[in-house]
Scaffold this motif. Structure first.
Motif, mmCIF file in Angstrom:
data_model
loop_
_atom_site.group_PDB
_atom_site.id
_atom_site.type_symbol
_atom_site.label_atom_id
_atom_site.label_comp_id
_atom_site.label_asym_id
_atom_site.label_seq_id
_atom_site.Cartn_x
_atom_site.Cartn_y
_atom_site.Cartn_z
ATOM 1 N N UNK A 1 16.334 -7.985 31.088
ATOM 2 C CA UNK A 1 16.128 -7.644 32.481
ATOM 3 C C UNK A 1 17.436 -7.451 33.219
ATOM 4 N N UNK A 2 17.397 -7.696 34.516
ATOM 5 C CA UNK A 2 18.600 -7.588 35.341
ATOM 6 C C UNK A 2 19.407 -8.870 35.336
ATOM 7 N N UNK A 3 19.056 -9.800 34.460
ATOM 8 C CA UNK A 3 19.705 -11.115 34.453
ATOM 9 C C UNK A 3 20.913 -11.124 33.545
ATOM 10 N N UNK A 4 21.744 -10.117 33.630
ATOM 11 C CA UNK A 4 22.954 -10.120 32.833
ATOM 12 C C UNK A 4 23.840 -11.304 33.147
ATOM 13 N N UNK A 5 23.736 -11.824 34.373
ATOM 14 C CA UNK A 5 24.531 -12.979 34.758
ATOM 15 C C UNK A 5 24.102 -14.243 34.007
ATOM 16 N N UNK A 6 22.865 -14.245 33.454
ATOM 17 C CA UNK A 6 22.383 -15.400 32.709
ATOM 18 C C UNK A 6 22.594 -15.267 31.208
ATOM 19 N N UNK A 7 23.011 -14.096 30.744
ATOM 20 C CA UNK A 7 23.098 -13.882 29.304
ATOM 21 C C UNK A 7 24.122 -14.800 28.647
ATOM 22 N N UNK A 8 25.121 -15.241 29.398
ATOM 23 C CA UNK A 8 26.139 -16.111 28.835
ATOM 24 C C UNK A 8 25.646 -17.509 28.560
ATOM 25 N N UNK A 9 24.554 -17.936 29.255
ATOM 26 C CA UNK A 9 24.049 -19.293 29.051
ATOM 27 C C UNK A 9 22.849 -19.309 28.117
ATOM 28 N N UNK A 10 22.228 -18.148 27.868
ATOM 29 C CA UNK A 10 21.055 -18.109 26.998
ATOM 30 C C UNK A 10 21.429 -18.557 25.594
ATOM 31 N N UNK A 11 20.691 -19.510 25.075
ATOM 32 C CA UNK A 11 20.930 -20.009 23.735
ATOM 33 C C UNK A 11 21.957 -21.112 23.634
ATOM 34 N N UNK A 12 22.631 -21.453 24.741
ATOM 35 C CA UNK A 12 23.609 -22.543 24.705
ATOM 36 C C UNK A 12 22.884 -23.895 24.609
ATOM 37 N N UNK A 13 23.388 -24.816 23.819
ATOM 38 C CA UNK A 13 22.706 -26.113 23.673
ATOM 39 C C UNK A 13 22.508 -26.844 25.006
ATOM 40 N N UNK B 1 15.146 -23.453 17.010
ATOM 41 C CA UNK B 1 14.994 -22.331 17.932
ATOM 42 C C UNK B 1 15.569 -22.662 19.302
ATOM 43 N N UNK B 2 15.867 -21.609 20.073
ATOM 44 C CA UNK B 2 16.432 -21.787 21.413
ATOM 45 C C UNK B 2 15.378 -21.472 22.470
ATOM 46 N N UNK B 3 15.012 -22.441 23.310
ATOM 47 C CA UNK B 3 14.011 -22.194 24.343
ATOM 48 C C UNK B 3 14.468 -21.207 25.406
ATOM 49 N N UNK B 4 15.772 -21.078 25.619
ATOM 50 C CA UNK B 4 16.257 -20.218 26.705
ATOM 51 C C UNK B 4 16.566 -18.799 26.252
ATOM 52 N N UNK B 5 16.603 -18.556 24.970
ATOM 53 C CA UNK B 5 17.012 -17.233 24.492
ATOM 54 C C UNK B 5 16.050 -16.149 24.957
ATOM 55 N N UNK B 6 14.765 -16.422 24.932
ATOM 56 C CA UNK B 6 13.798 -15.407 25.318
ATOM 57 C C UNK B 6 13.665 -15.213 26.809
ATOM 58 N N UNK B 7 14.100 -16.174 27.608
ATOM 59 C CA UNK B 7 13.927 -16.083 29.054
ATOM 60 C C UNK B 7 15.108 -15.426 29.750
ATOM 61 N N UNK B 8 16.304 -15.728 29.322
ATOM 62 C CA UNK B 8 17.482 -15.299 30.066
ATOM 63 C C UNK B 8 18.298 -14.231 29.339
ATOM 64 N N UNK C 1 4.168 -25.796 28.352
ATOM 65 C CA UNK C 1 5.292 -24.939 27.970
ATOM 66 C C UNK C 1 6.363 -25.755 27.257
ATOM 67 N N UNK C 2 6.607 -26.973 27.739
ATOM 68 C CA UNK C 2 7.577 -27.842 27.065
ATOM 69 C C UNK C 2 7.120 -28.176 25.651
ATOM 70 N N UNK C 3 5.856 -28.578 25.491
ATOM 71 C CA UNK C 3 5.356 -28.962 24.174
ATOM 72 C C UNK C 3 5.363 -27.782 23.203
ATOM 73 N N UNK C 4 4.945 -26.612 23.696
ATOM 74 C CA UNK C 4 4.891 -25.442 22.825
ATOM 75 C C UNK C 4 6.283 -25.024 22.366
ATOM 76 N N UNK C 5 7.246 -25.025 23.302
ATOM 77 C CA UNK C 5 8.605 -24.625 22.938
ATOM 78 C C UNK C 5 9.303 -25.690 22.094
#
Length: 208
Positions: free
Chosen positions: A105-117, A95-102, A73-77
């Motif tokens: 869904x119900x993870x609105x609490x994570x939306x602020x960190x998705x895509x942050x360096x 590309x941002x590895x976290x944008x697609x994960x967080x 997963x690390x190598x692919x991303x």
């Protein structure tokens, strides 16, 4: 065994006579041993590998396969190898590895960190560290605890699940990694035993 004890017996002008006293059979005393010297009762030190049974081969297989999942997963991303991450959209391509994960869904609490360096760096370092640690069988406690926390976060970010009301592979992976903490899973087909003999690891058991 006879012990000769000399007693000076002066009877007249004759020389002193020697009395021979028999010693009870079986009573022996080392000449250089003191009665007050404590006995050496310190048990022999046994190696840790002899006292702790090695984990089964099936657990070693699960550990290595799970480590490969994280490392791949690390190598692919990171490089956009065209599997889960399309070619040209890898981390090195911007590309941002976290944008697609967080992001959903119900993870609105994570939306602020998705895509942050900083979140991308932590996420990628965690995946690379988990993959290498599980495959090599080192840092198993930190890798297992960190991996379980990461899997629980990913599981929560995907609620509600589409194919099952509660369980998905992330929750299963978290449970397996918790088991790694208590089973010495890195000792078979891994570097767990020599890793534990390192001075720093012996001083800080969390690094096992």
């Amino acid at each position: 065994m006879l012990i000769s004890a000399h007693f000076s017996m002066f009877s007249g002008d004759g020389p002193p006579r020697t009395a021979v006293v028999p010693t009870p059979k079986g009573l022996r005393m080392a000449a250089n041993t003191s009665l007050n010297e404590p006995a050496d009762t310190e048990p022999a030190t046994e190696s840790e590998s002899a006292t702790q049974p090695r984990p089964p081969r099936s657990l070693a297989v699960v550990r290595i396969l799970l480590g490969w999942i994280f490392l791949w997963a690390f190598l692919d991303k990171a490089f956009g190898l065209g599997y889960n991450t399309p070619s040209g959209q890898g981390w090195i391509d911007g590309g941002s590895p976290t944008a697609g994960f967080f992001a959903g869904g119900t993870a609105g609490m994570f939306s602020g960190v998705a895509g942050q360096p900083w979140a991308d760096w932590l996420f990628m370092i965690a995946q690379a560290g988990l993959g290498l640690g599980l495959i090599l069988g080192v840092l198993m406690r930190l890798a297992s605890i960190g991996g379980a926390v990461l899997m629980l976060a990913l599981w929560y970010s995907m609620l509600p699940l589409e194919t099952n009301p509660f369980v998905d592979p992330h929750l299963v992976f978290a449970a397996v990694m918790v088991a790694f903490v208590f089973t010495g899973a890195g000792d078979r087909w891994g570097l767990g035993l020599p890793w534990r003999s390192v001075g720093l690891v012996r001083r800080f058991p969390i690094l096992r």
